[in-house]
Design a protein around this motif. Structure first.
Motif, PDB file in Angstrom:
ATOM      1  N   ASP A   1      -3.153 -13.621  -3.205  1.00 44.95           N
ATOM      2  CA  ASP A   1      -3.655 -13.071  -4.469  1.00 44.95           C
ATOM      3  C   ASP A   1      -2.806 -11.931  -5.046  1.00 44.95           C
ATOM      4  O   ASP A   1      -3.285 -11.164  -5.878  1.00 44.95           O
ATOM      5  CB  ASP A   1      -5.096 -12.569  -4.265  1.00 44.95           C
ATOM      6  N   MET A   2      -1.543 -11.827  -4.600  1.00 38.66           N
ATOM      7  CA  MET A   2      -0.727 -10.696  -5.073  1.00 38.66           C
ATOM      8  C   MET A   2      -0.522 -10.721  -6.591  1.00 38.66           C
ATOM      9  O   MET A   2      -0.361  -9.679  -7.216  1.00 38.66           O
ATOM     10  CB  MET A   2       0.647 -10.704  -4.400  1.00 38.66           C
ATOM     11  N   GLY A   3      -0.500 -11.917  -7.172  1.00 39.98           N
ATOM     12  CA  GLY A   3      -0.360 -12.008  -8.628  1.00 39.98           C
ATOM     13  C   GLY A   3      -1.614 -11.496  -9.321  1.00 39.98           C
ATOM     14  O   GLY A   3      -1.554 -10.774 -10.318  1.00 39.98           O
TER      15      GLY A   3
ATOM     16  N   LYS B   1      13.711  -8.165   2.925  1.00 38.21           N
ATOM     17  CA  LYS B   1      12.326  -7.693   2.785  1.00 38.21           C
ATOM     18  C   LYS B   1      11.528  -8.246   3.953  1.00 38.21           C
ATOM     19  O   LYS B   1      11.831  -9.332   4.460  1.00 38.21           O
ATOM     20  CB  LYS B   1      11.735  -8.182   1.456  1.00 38.21           C
ATOM     21  N   ILE B   2      10.497  -7.507   4.362  1.00 42.02           N
ATOM     22  CA  ILE B   2       9.746  -7.965   5.543  1.00 42.02           C
ATOM     23  C   ILE B   2       8.248  -7.678   5.391  1.00 42.02           C
ATOM     24  O   ILE B   2       7.868  -6.856   4.547  1.00 42.02           O
ATOM     25  CB  ILE B   2      10.316  -7.317   6.836  1.00 42.02           C
ATOM     26  N   TRP B   3       7.450  -8.353   6.195  1.00 44.19           N
ATOM     27  CA  TRP B   3       5.971  -8.276   6.181  1.00 44.19           C
ATOM     28  C   TRP B   3       5.427  -8.714   4.824  1.00 44.19           C
ATOM     29  O   TRP B   3       4.390  -8.226   4.378  1.00 44.19           O
ATOM     30  CB  TRP B   3       5.449  -6.863   6.509  1.00 44.19           C
TER      31      TRP B   3
ATOM     32  N   SER C   1      -0.628  -1.775   2.806  1.00 42.42           N
ATOM     33  CA  SER C   1      -0.747  -0.872   1.641  1.00 42.42           C
ATOM     34  C   SER C   1      -0.556   0.591   2.008  1.00 42.42           C
ATOM     35  O   SER C   1      -1.098   1.474   1.346  1.00 42.42           O
ATOM     36  CB  SER C   1      -2.115  -1.002   0.950  1.00 42.42           C
ATOM     37  N   GLY C   2       0.180   0.861   3.067  1.00 46.95           N
ATOM     38  CA  GLY C   2       0.370   2.253   3.514  1.00 46.95           C
ATOM     39  C   GLY C   2      -0.614   2.532   4.633  1.00 46.95           C
ATOM     40  O   GLY C   2      -1.826   2.355   4.450  1.00 46.95           O
ATOM     41  N   THR C   3      -0.103   2.960   5.792  1.00 49.81           N
ATOM     42  CA  THR C   3      -0.986   3.108   6.962  1.00 49.81           C
ATOM     43  C   THR C   3      -2.023   4.213   6.728  1.00 49.81           C
ATOM     44  O   THR C   3      -1.861   5.063   5.852  1.00 49.81           O
ATOM     45  CB  THR C   3      -0.178   3.469   8.229  1.00 49.81           C
TER      46      THR C   3
HETATM   47  C1  LIG Z   1      -1.323  -7.346   7.147  1.00 49.75           C
HETATM   48  C2  LIG Z   1      -0.132  -6.714   6.497  1.00 49.75           C
HETATM   49  C3  LIG Z   1       0.308  -7.182   5.277  1.00 49.75           C
HETATM   50  C4  LIG Z   1       1.427  -6.595   4.666  1.00 49.75           C
HETATM   51  N1  LIG Z   1       1.866  -7.113   3.476  1.00 49.75           N
HETATM   52  C5  LIG Z   1       2.955  -6.581   2.876  1.00 49.75           C
HETATM   53  C6  LIG Z   1       3.462  -7.144   1.660  1.00 49.75           C
HETATM   54  O1  LIG Z   1       2.915  -8.117   1.127  1.00 49.75           O
HETATM   55  N2  LIG Z   1       4.565  -6.602   1.108  1.00 49.75           N
HETATM   56  C7  LIG Z   1       5.192  -5.525   1.653  1.00 49.75           C
HETATM   57  O2  LIG Z   1       6.166  -5.063   1.060  1.00 49.75           O
HETATM   58  N3  LIG Z   1       4.757  -4.972   2.827  1.00 49.75           N
HETATM   59  C8  LIG Z   1       3.658  -5.485   3.446  1.00 49.75           C
HETATM   60  N4  LIG Z   1       3.200  -4.957   4.638  1.00 49.75           N
HETATM   61  C9  LIG Z   1       3.964  -3.887   5.261  1.00 49.75           C
HETATM   62  C10 LIG Z   1       3.271  -2.537   5.220  1.00 49.75           C
HETATM   63  O3  LIG Z   1       3.295  -1.993   3.925  1.00 49.75           O
HETATM   64  C11 LIG Z   1       4.003  -1.646   6.234  1.00 49.75           C
HETATM   65  O4  LIG Z   1       3.805  -2.220   7.513  1.00 49.75           O
HETATM   66  C12 LIG Z   1       3.471  -0.234   6.233  1.00 49.75           C
HETATM   67  O5  LIG Z   1       3.804   0.428   5.038  1.00 49.75           O
HETATM   68  C13 LIG Z   1       4.040   0.577   7.427  1.00 49.75           C
HETATM   69  O6  LIG Z   1       5.420   0.488   7.482  1.00 49.75           O
HETATM   70  P1  LIG Z   1       6.168   0.075   8.844  1.00 49.75           P
HETATM   71  O7  LIG Z   1       5.554  -1.191   9.341  1.00 49.75           O
HETATM   72  O8  LIG Z   1       7.617   0.085   8.577  1.00 49.75           O
HETATM   73  O9  LIG Z   1       5.774   1.192   9.890  1.00 49.75           O
HETATM   74  P2  LIG Z   1       6.437   2.636  10.032  1.00 49.75           P
HETATM   75  O10 LIG Z   1       6.592   3.247   8.689  1.00 49.75           O
HETATM   76  O11 LIG Z   1       7.655   2.508  10.876  1.00 49.75           O
HETATM   77  O12 LIG Z   1       5.308   3.413  10.816  1.00 49.75           O
HETATM   78  C14 LIG Z   1       5.128   3.279  12.240  1.00 49.75           C
HETATM   79  C15 LIG Z   1       4.012   4.222  12.655  1.00 49.75           C
HETATM   80  O13 LIG Z   1       4.382   5.587  12.366  1.00 49.75           O
HETATM   81  C16 LIG Z   1       3.401   6.202  11.546  1.00 49.75           C
HETATM   82  N5  LIG Z   1       4.059   7.088  10.583  1.00 49.75           N
HETATM   83  C17 LIG Z   1       5.168   6.824   9.853  1.00 49.75           C
HETATM   84  N6  LIG Z   1       5.478   7.866   9.066  1.00 49.75           N
HETATM   85  C18 LIG Z   1       4.533   8.806   9.290  1.00 49.75           C
HETATM   86  C19 LIG Z   1       4.292  10.110   8.762  1.00 49.75           C
HETATM   87  N7  LIG Z   1       5.090  10.644   7.827  1.00 49.75           N
HETATM   88  N8  LIG Z   1       3.205  10.797   9.214  1.00 49.75           N
HETATM   89  C20 LIG Z   1       2.373  10.264  10.154  1.00 49.75           C
HETATM   90  N9  LIG Z   1       2.566   9.033  10.696  1.00 49.75           N
HETATM   91  C21 LIG Z   1       3.620   8.316  10.263  1.00 49.75           C
HETATM   92  C22 LIG Z   1       2.702   5.058  10.827  1.00 49.75           C
HETATM   93  O14 LIG Z   1       1.369   5.415  10.433  1.00 49.75           O
HETATM   94  C23 LIG Z   1       2.704   3.974  11.897  1.00 49.75           C
HETATM   95  O15 LIG Z   1       1.623   4.168  12.778  1.00 49.75           O
HETATM   96  C24 LIG Z   1       2.092  -5.517   5.277  1.00 49.75           C
HETATM   97  C25 LIG Z   1       1.632  -5.046   6.516  1.00 49.75           C
HETATM   98  C26 LIG Z   1       0.539  -5.632   7.120  1.00 49.75           C
HETATM   99  C27 LIG Z   1       0.066  -5.122   8.446  1.00 49.75           C
END
Ligand SMILES: Cc1cc2nc3c(=O)[nH]c(=O)nc-3n(C[C@H](O)[C@H](O)[C@H](O)COP(=O)(O)OP(=O)(O)OC[C@H]3O[C@@H](n4cnc5c(N)ncnc54)[C@H](O)[C@@H]3O)c2cc1C
Length: 404
Positions: free
Chosen positions: A110-112, A176-178, A385-387
């Motif tokens: 549903d990204m669109g 690009k990943i994930w 969407s940002g952890t």
């Molecule tokens: C189900 C799912 C769907 C997704 N879909 C998409 C998509 O469609 N398109 C897309 O572009 N991305 C997508 N993502 C990616 C998602 O946006 C990233 O996984 C997320 O932003 C975290 O980035 P990273 O995986 O590189 O982890 P990292 O940034 O490497 O983080 C690793 C850990 O370190 C912590 N951390 C990092 N920096 C900080 C800080 N400054 N302070 C405190 N803690 C920190 C994080 O909370 C995490 O626990 C998806 C991810 C998931 C799980």
């Protein structure tokens, strides 16, 4: 469950059960009638064997259903009617989400619908809107989001994918990943660096590309439940025409942040928590523990968390539907929904007992439920969407003004 009892006894206009699009203003119905009508239509039309799967449906398996809901004019509840949406008020959107989850409808690619479309309405040229929006509501095009990279997730602005102007085209290189739905999508919206010398956020541009572009290859990535919902893309000298830039060159960060607002609103919707709680309700009723005091106490806690979340969601959806910025406070939604989804899916597993270890479907009074699928789903909610850590950072710095 008061709303379910009410819903079952409320009469509703037969227009709800029609499978054709109607120009009626859906906001004009009372909440109770709307709830009853929405449930009845979803329950009548959504295939029984695709309910409560706990995963996102693939583009192909969802296509027949998406065509039905598109024909009904209900594919885009939050979009304005001008672009083929239902134009629902935030309060009605919540009811729509609740009843859809009660039926157990799978989330589609549903990204669109939830990200690119709303962003384009604000930032796209008239030509871009005419080109892309009608095909999204007709479910002709599936979109994916190319933001994250192998070395840029939480710190998205450090992305390295590059775009270099060559005549009338940009030449894109990177990975690009994930990317959710990347292997099913027809188009991707992506961020690439167009000025290597500018400050991190200032040299980024927002592009769209067909996934069929020469030089773009895709690899599926299975997730923890074994489903392939996301992918990695490799872009090697992919040529994108200049008109595929959305917004201004080097100002893509502004567009990206605006889209992130829609993304965070969507991922802060009560949807995944509701889905897990509805499944817990089905399992509890079938297992005879629905009236158990301990179950009721746990169920009520999650129910009330979701009610709080729904109120907050309505408030932010209201702000955004007026075209205003939700502000950094929006980050709280995702944290609350991830917590509620975790509690609801833990309750589901507890209620299911030993069946919870079964990775296949379990049948409960005629409804098939994917217990483990539902449970695993909640981990993604904490990251996508940002952890949650990043959302907490935003609240600490920009809402509470804490030092550091
Ligand atoms: C189900 C799912 C769907 C997704 N879909 C998409 C998509 O469609 N398109 C897309 O572009 N991305 C997508 N993502 C990616 C998602 O946006 C990233 O996984 C997320 O932003 C975290 O980035 P990273 O995986 O590189 O982890 P990292 O940034 O490497 O983080 C690793 C850990 O370190 C912590 N951390 C990092 N920096 C900080 C800080 N400054 N302070 C405190 N803690 C920190 C994080 O909370 C995490 O626990 C998806 C991810 C998931 C799980």
């Amino acid at each position: 469950d008061v709303s379910a009892k009410k819903r079952d006894s409320v009469p509703f206009d037969p227009i709800f059960l029609s499978d054709e699009k109607s120009d009626i203003d859906w906001n004009s119905f009372s909440d109770d009638e709307f709830r009853a009508g929405v449930f009845a239509w979803f329950d009548k039309n959504y295939p029984k064997n695709m309910r409560n799967t706990g995963r996102r449906g693939s583009a192909n398996e969802m296509r027949p259903w998406m065509k039905i809901i598109s024909k009904k004019g209900w594919i885009a509840p939050a979009w304005p009617t001008k672009w083929g949406g239902m134009g629902l008020s935030p309060a009605k959107q919540i009811i729509y989400i609740e009843e859809r989850e009660r039926v157990g409808v799978m989330r589609e690619p549903d990204m669109g619908l939830v990200m690119f479309g709303p962003m384009l309405m604000r930032w796209g040229t008239e030509e871009q809107k005419q080109k892309y929006l009608p095909r999204i509501v007709a479910y002709e095009d599936v979109w994916c989001q190319g933001y994250s990279e192998p070395n840029a997730g939480s710190d998205l602005a450090s992305l390295q994918t590059s775009a270099v102007l060559d005549g009338d085209h940009y030449v894109i290189n990177g990975s690009k990943i994930w990317t959710t739905s990347g292997h099913w999508a027809d188009h991707m919206f992506l961020l690439a660096r167009t000025d290597k010398n500018a400050k991190k956020q200032e040299g980024i541009t927002f592009f769209v590309t067909p996934m069929s572009a020469p030089g773009l290859s895709v690899r599926e990535i299975p997730n923890i439940s074994g489903h392939s919902e996301f992918a990695q893309e490799f872009l090697e000298n992919v040529r994108i025409p200049k008109e595929n830039v959305v917004g201004e060159v080097n100002k893509g960060w502004t567009v990206a942040k605006s889209l992130l607002g829609f993304e965070r609103l969507n991922s802060g919707s009560p949807r995944p928590a509701r889905a897990a709680l509805s499944a817990a309700e089905k399992v509890a009723k079938a297992n005879g523990v629905w009236d158990d005091a301990e179950f009721q106490s746990k169920y009520t806690r999650v129910y009330l968390d979701i009610a709080d979340l729904s109120t907050a969601y309505k408030r932010f959806a209201d702000i955004m539907s007026l075209g205003d910025s939700p502000g950094p406070e929006l980050s709280q939604l995702k944290i609350i929904v991830a917590g509620a989804t975790q509690l609801a899916s833990e309750l589901l597993m507890e209620t299911a007992g030993s069946a919870g270890a079964n990775s296949d479907y379990e049948s409960y009074d005629g409804d098939d439920v994917s217990l483990l699928g539902m449970f695993f789903n909640h981990f993604g909610a904490m990251i996508a969407s940002g952890t949650n850590d990043i959302q907490r950072n935003i609240i600490a710095k920009r809402v509470l003004n804490l030092p550091g």
